[in-house]
Write a protein that holds these residues in place. Structure first.
Motif, PDB file in Angstrom:
ATOM      1  N   ILE A   9     -32.422 -56.997   9.544  1.00 32.00           N
ATOM      2  CA  ILE A   9     -32.465 -58.465   9.543  1.00 32.00           C
ATOM      3  C   ILE A   9     -33.425 -58.964  10.620  1.00 32.00           C
ATOM      4  CG2 ILE A   9     -31.129 -60.565   9.975  1.00 32.00           C
ATOM      5  CD1 ILE A   9     -28.707 -59.120   8.803  1.00 32.00           C
ATOM      6  N   ASN A  10     -33.376 -58.336  11.781  1.00 31.17           N
ATOM      7  CA  ASN A  10     -34.253 -58.728  12.882  1.00 31.17           C
ATOM      8  C   ASN A  10     -35.721 -58.595  12.495  1.00 31.17           C
ATOM      9  OD1 ASN A  10     -34.957 -59.257  15.789  1.00 31.17           O
ATOM     10  ND2 ASN A  10     -35.682 -57.137  15.626  1.00 31.17           N
ATOM     11  N   ARG A  11     -36.079 -57.524  11.792  1.00 30.91           N
ATOM     12  CA  ARG A  11     -37.470 -57.339  11.371  1.00 30.91           C
ATOM     13  C   ARG A  11     -37.881 -58.422  10.371  1.00 30.91           C
ATOM     14  NH1 ARG A  11     -35.983 -51.812  11.710  1.00 30.91           N
ATOM     15  NH2 ARG A  11     -35.437 -51.744   9.494  1.00 30.91           N
ATOM     16  N   VAL A  12     -36.989 -58.788   9.469  1.00 30.39           N
ATOM     17  CA  VAL A  12     -37.289 -59.849   8.505  1.00 30.39           C
ATOM     18  C   VAL A  12     -37.497 -61.180   9.216  1.00 30.39           C
ATOM     19  CG1 VAL A  12     -36.380 -61.201   6.584  1.00 30.39           C
ATOM     20  CG2 VAL A  12     -36.092 -58.713   6.608  1.00 30.39           C
ATOM     21  N   VAL A  13     -36.591 -61.518  10.126  1.00 29.38           N
ATOM     22  CA  VAL A  13     -36.696 -62.787  10.860  1.00 29.38           C
ATOM     23  C   VAL A  13     -37.972 -62.812  11.689  1.00 29.38           C
ATOM     24  CG1 VAL A  13     -35.643 -64.211  12.661  1.00 29.38           C
ATOM     25  CG2 VAL A  13     -34.210 -63.162  10.906  1.00 29.38           C
ATOM     26  N   HIS A  14     -38.279 -61.712  12.359  1.00 27.84           N
ATOM     27  CA  HIS A  14     -39.494 -61.650  13.178  1.00 27.84           C
ATOM     28  C   HIS A  14     -40.735 -61.832  12.318  1.00 27.84           C
ATOM     29  CE1 HIS A  14     -42.807 -59.728  15.427  1.00 27.84           C
ATOM     30  NE2 HIS A  14     -42.181 -60.196  16.497  1.00 27.84           N
ATOM     31  N   GLY A  15     -40.741 -61.263  11.131  1.00 32.20           N
ATOM     32  CA  GLY A  15     -41.901 -61.382  10.260  1.00 32.20           C
ATOM     33  C   GLY A  15     -42.078 -62.749   9.642  1.00 32.20           C
ATOM     34  N   ASN A  16     -41.000 -63.547   9.611  1.00 34.57           N
ATOM     35  CA  ASN A  16     -41.055 -64.852   8.948  1.00 34.57           C
ATOM     36  C   ASN A  16     -41.093 -66.032   9.907  1.00 34.57           C
ATOM     37  OD1 ASN A  16     -40.973 -63.553   6.500  1.00 34.57           O
ATOM     38  ND2 ASN A  16     -38.793 -63.896   6.159  1.00 34.57           N
ATOM     39  N   THR A  17     -41.153 -65.762  11.209  1.00 37.04           N
ATOM     40  CA  THR A  17     -41.094 -66.853  12.182  1.00 37.04           C
ATOM     41  C   THR A  17     -42.214 -66.728  13.203  1.00 37.04           C
ATOM     42  OG1 THR A  17     -39.598 -65.632  13.654  1.00 37.04           O
ATOM     43  CG2 THR A  17     -38.589 -67.022  11.969  1.00 37.04           C
ATOM     44  N   GLY A  18     -42.419 -67.821  13.936  1.00 39.22           N
ATOM     45  CA  GLY A  18     -43.359 -67.814  15.039  1.00 39.22           C
ATOM     46  C   GLY A  18     -42.668 -67.422  16.333  1.00 39.22           C
ATOM     47  N   ALA A  19     -43.448 -67.444  17.411  1.00 41.58           N
ATOM     48  CA  ALA A  19     -42.924 -66.999  18.701  1.00 41.58           C
ATOM     49  C   ALA A  19     -41.818 -67.909  19.227  1.00 41.58           C
ATOM     50  CB  ALA A  19     -44.064 -66.918  19.723  1.00 41.58           C
ATOM     51  N   ALA A  20     -41.808 -69.175  18.809  1.00 46.49           N
ATOM     52  CA  ALA A  20     -40.830 -70.135  19.346  1.00 46.49           C
ATOM     53  C   ALA A  20     -39.537 -70.174  18.537  1.00 46.49           C
ATOM     54  CB  ALA A  20     -41.447 -71.521  19.399  1.00 46.49           C
ATOM     55  N   SER A  21     -39.440 -69.408  17.463  1.00 45.98           N
ATOM     56  CA  SER A  21     -38.251 -69.442  16.615  1.00 45.98           C
ATOM     57  C   SER A  21     -37.439 -68.166  16.784  1.00 45.98           C
ATOM     58  CB  SER A  21     -38.654 -69.607  15.136  1.00 45.98           C
ATOM     59  OG  SER A  21     -39.345 -70.818  14.937  1.00 45.98           O
ATOM     60  N   PHE A  22     -36.123 -68.332  16.844  1.00 49.71           N
ATOM     61  CA  PHE A  22     -35.246 -67.177  16.971  1.00 49.71           C
ATOM     62  C   PHE A  22     -33.853 -67.567  16.497  1.00 49.71           C
ATOM     63  CE2 PHE A  22     -35.382 -69.438  21.004  1.00 49.71           C
ATOM     64  CZ  PHE A  22     -34.049 -69.669  21.261  1.00 49.71           C
ATOM     65  N   ILE A  23     -32.990 -66.565  16.389  1.00 44.55           N
ATOM     66  CA  ILE A  23     -31.620 -66.800  15.917  1.00 44.55           C
ATOM     67  C   ILE A  23     -30.657 -66.034  16.803  1.00 44.55           C
ATOM     68  CG2 ILE A  23     -30.015 -66.578  13.981  1.00 44.55           C
ATOM     69  CD1 ILE A  23     -32.382 -66.486  12.098  1.00 44.55           C
ATOM     70  N   THR A  24     -29.634 -66.723  17.301  1.00 38.39           N
ATOM     71  CA  THR A  24     -28.515 -66.002  17.897  1.00 38.39           C
ATOM     72  C   THR A  24     -27.543 -65.685  16.760  1.00 38.39           C
ATOM     73  OG1 THR A  24     -27.233 -67.996  18.412  1.00 38.39           O
ATOM     74  CG2 THR A  24     -28.819 -67.254  20.064  1.00 38.39           C
ATOM     75  N   PHE A  25     -27.011 -64.450  16.771  1.00 37.31           N
ATOM     76  CA  PHE A  25     -26.316 -63.974  15.576  1.00 37.31           C
ATOM     77  C   PHE A  25     -25.176 -63.041  15.967  1.00 37.31           C
ATOM     78  CE2 PHE A  25     -26.433 -60.734  11.999  1.00 37.31           C
ATOM     79  CZ  PHE A  25     -25.750 -61.516  11.088  1.00 37.31           C
ATOM     80  N   PHE A  26     -24.038 -63.246  15.332  1.00 37.75           N
ATOM     81  CA  PHE A  26     -22.890 -62.361  15.515  1.00 37.75           C
ATOM     82  C   PHE A  26     -22.303 -62.077  14.147  1.00 37.75           C
ATOM     83  CE2 PHE A  26     -18.389 -61.561  15.653  1.00 37.75           C
ATOM     84  CZ  PHE A  26     -18.213 -60.692  16.715  1.00 37.75           C
ATOM     85  N   TRP A  27     -22.009 -60.798  13.900  1.00 37.12           N
ATOM     86  CA  TRP A  27     -21.285 -60.484  12.669  1.00 37.12           C
ATOM     87  C   TRP A  27     -20.446 -59.241  12.871  1.00 37.12           C
ATOM     88  CZ3 TRP A  27     -24.405 -58.102   8.057  1.00 37.12           C
ATOM     89  CH2 TRP A  27     -25.251 -57.090   8.509  1.00 37.12           C
ATOM     90  N   GLY A  28     -19.428 -59.133  12.034  1.00 37.79           N
ATOM     91  CA  GLY A  28     -18.536 -57.987  12.141  1.00 37.79           C
ATOM     92  C   GLY A  28     -17.762 -57.777  10.852  1.00 37.79           C
ATOM     93  N   ILE A  29     -17.122 -56.630  10.756  1.00 41.06           N
ATOM     94  CA  ILE A  29     -16.335 -56.283   9.569  1.00 41.06           C
ATOM     95  C   ILE A  29     -14.907 -55.960  10.015  1.00 41.06           C
ATOM     96  CG2 ILE A  29     -16.039 -54.631   7.686  1.00 41.06           C
ATOM     97  CD1 ILE A  29     -19.038 -54.320   7.569  1.00 41.06           C
ATOM     98  N   TYR A  30     -13.957 -56.673   9.433  1.00 40.22           N
ATOM     99  CA  TYR A  30     -12.540 -56.498   9.760  1.00 40.22           C
ATOM    100  C   TYR A  30     -11.854 -55.721   8.634  1.00 40.22           C
ATOM    101  CZ  TYR A  30      -7.608 -57.643  10.336  1.00 40.22           C
ATOM    102  OH  TYR A  30      -6.239 -57.559  10.455  1.00 40.22           O
ATOM    103  N   ASP A  31     -11.127 -54.696   9.032  1.00 36.34           N
ATOM    104  CA  ASP A  31     -10.364 -53.877   8.086  1.00 36.34           C
ATOM    105  C   ASP A  31      -8.890 -54.262   8.209  1.00 36.34           C
ATOM    106  OD1 ASP A  31      -8.987 -51.949   6.636  1.00 36.34           O
ATOM    107  OD2 ASP A  31     -10.379 -50.349   7.186  1.00 36.34           O
ATOM    108  N   PRO A  32      -8.318 -54.938   7.204  1.00 39.74           N
ATOM    109  CA  PRO A  32      -6.924 -55.395   7.314  1.00 39.74           C
ATOM    110  C   PRO A  32      -5.913 -54.255   7.274  1.00 39.74           C
ATOM    111  CG  PRO A  32      -7.763 -55.821   5.112  1.00 39.74           C
ATOM    112  CD  PRO A  32      -8.925 -55.346   5.915  1.00 39.74           C
ATOM    113  N   VAL A  33      -6.308 -53.085   6.796  1.00 42.04           N
ATOM    114  CA  VAL A  33      -5.389 -51.953   6.737  1.00 42.04           C
ATOM    115  C   VAL A  33      -5.219 -51.318   8.112  1.00 42.04           C
ATOM    116  CG1 VAL A  33      -4.969 -49.681   5.735  1.00 42.04           C
ATOM    117  CG2 VAL A  33      -5.964 -51.510   4.333  1.00 42.04           C
ATOM    118  N   THR A  34      -6.334 -51.079   8.801  1.00 36.89           N
ATOM    119  CA  THR A  34      -6.282 -50.412  10.110  1.00 36.89           C
ATOM    120  C   THR A  34      -6.276 -51.390  11.273  1.00 36.89           C
ATOM    121  OG1 THR A  34      -8.694 -50.268  10.258  1.00 36.89           O
ATOM    122  CG2 THR A  34      -7.535 -48.473   9.127  1.00 36.89           C
ATOM    123  N   GLY A  35      -6.679 -52.637  11.010  1.00 40.41           N
ATOM    124  CA  GLY A  35      -6.800 -53.612  12.096  1.00 40.41           C
ATOM    125  C   GLY A  35      -8.073 -53.431  12.910  1.00 40.41           C
ATOM    126  N   ARG A  36      -8.968 -52.568  12.475  1.00 41.09           N
ATOM    127  CA  ARG A  36     -10.196 -52.288  13.209  1.00 41.09           C
ATOM    128  C   ARG A  36     -11.228 -53.388  12.927  1.00 41.09           C
ATOM    129  NH1 ARG A  36     -12.807 -47.736  15.326  1.00 41.09           N
ATOM    130  NH2 ARG A  36     -15.092 -47.856  15.239  1.00 41.09           N
TER     131      ARG A  36
END
Length: 257
Positions: free
Chosen positions: A190-217
């Protein structure tokens, strides 16, 4: 012919007609030698927006009544042009507002309309953009294996440019959700895609995760976003801040999961 700057400044300062005859107190030699006989300023609200510089085919002097007629004609022409510009500006403003409303509708469709249901979680979301369109983004995506993907991001800037970059990020998530990549490798892509599609002044702060309801991980990557908080049953508070650099700054960056 382009007039000298000093002459333009003097013409802009006129607020009353000037007869260019031998009794004229000011020096308008250049205009008089060019054949002009009278200067008539036009405008509104005590601001001169233009000047009629008049000659005469018969070379006879203008009368006060003729100058008064030209002044009235100029004022009427100026008012008509100003009104036309106001109408044009209003139409353009309404067109832009309609485009922004449409863009807002399309952007709302990129966000979850309702949180997914879960036996293990209470989920609630709220997004209040400060403008018609913005660069704030979140997503909740149930995956085929029963886990839940959670994402939140903030694109630098405001308005249409930020919303377009937000849509670009959302498209990346939809493509990668079933790719089988681990979070760290997917974030790097994703970072490579964003870098290729934006200029030097554009950026994204980003958080993501995957929750497993069976293990709680919960596995996550934080790419420079304000760290979400994990409140444990014993009352301790953990900040989920590990991951790496914000998206779009360096094309090749290795993230930690």
């Amino acid at each position: 012919t382009e007039l000298p700057a000093d002459l333009l400044a003097r013409l802009s300062a006129l607020h009353a007609p000037v007869f260019l005859d031998e009794h004229c107190a000011e020096d308008w030699t250049a205009l008089r030698e060019a054949g002009f006989r009278v200067l008539v300023p036009i405008g509104g609200r005590d601001v001169t927006r233009g000047v009629f510089a008049l000659t005469h085919a018969t070379n006879r002097p203008y009368t006060d009544r003729e100058v008064e007629f030209v002044t009235s004609l100029g004022t009427l022409a100026f008012t008509s042009l100003e009104n036309a510009e106001l109408v044009e500006a209003r139409v353009e403003k309404e067109r832009l507002e309609e485009e922004m409303r449409l863009a807002r509708t399309l952007q709302e469709r990129l966000l979850p309309t309702a949180p997914p249901t879960s036996d293990k979680l209470d989920i609630a979301t709220l997004a209040l953009p400060s403008r018609h369109v913005a660069g704030d983004y979140f997503d909740l995506i149930p995956l085929d294996d029963g886990t839940l993907l959670v994402a939140i991001a903030d694109v630098s800037g405001k308005g249409m440019p930020a919303s377009l970059l937000m849509a670009n990020l959302q498209a990346c998530l939809q493509v990668l959700r079933g790719s089988g990549l681990d979070l760290a490798a997917a974030t790097a892509r994703i970072n490579r895609v964003v870098h290729g599609n934006t200029g030097a002044a554009s950026f994204i702060t980003f958080f993501w995760g995957i929750y497993d309801p069976v293990t709680g991980r919960f596995d996550y990557v934080n790419a420079g976003h304000n760290p979400p908080m994990l409140l444990r049953a014993d009352g301790t508070l953990d900040l989920l801040e590990d991951g790496g650099l914000i998206l779009g700054v360096l094309a090749d960056f290795a993230y930690d999961e």
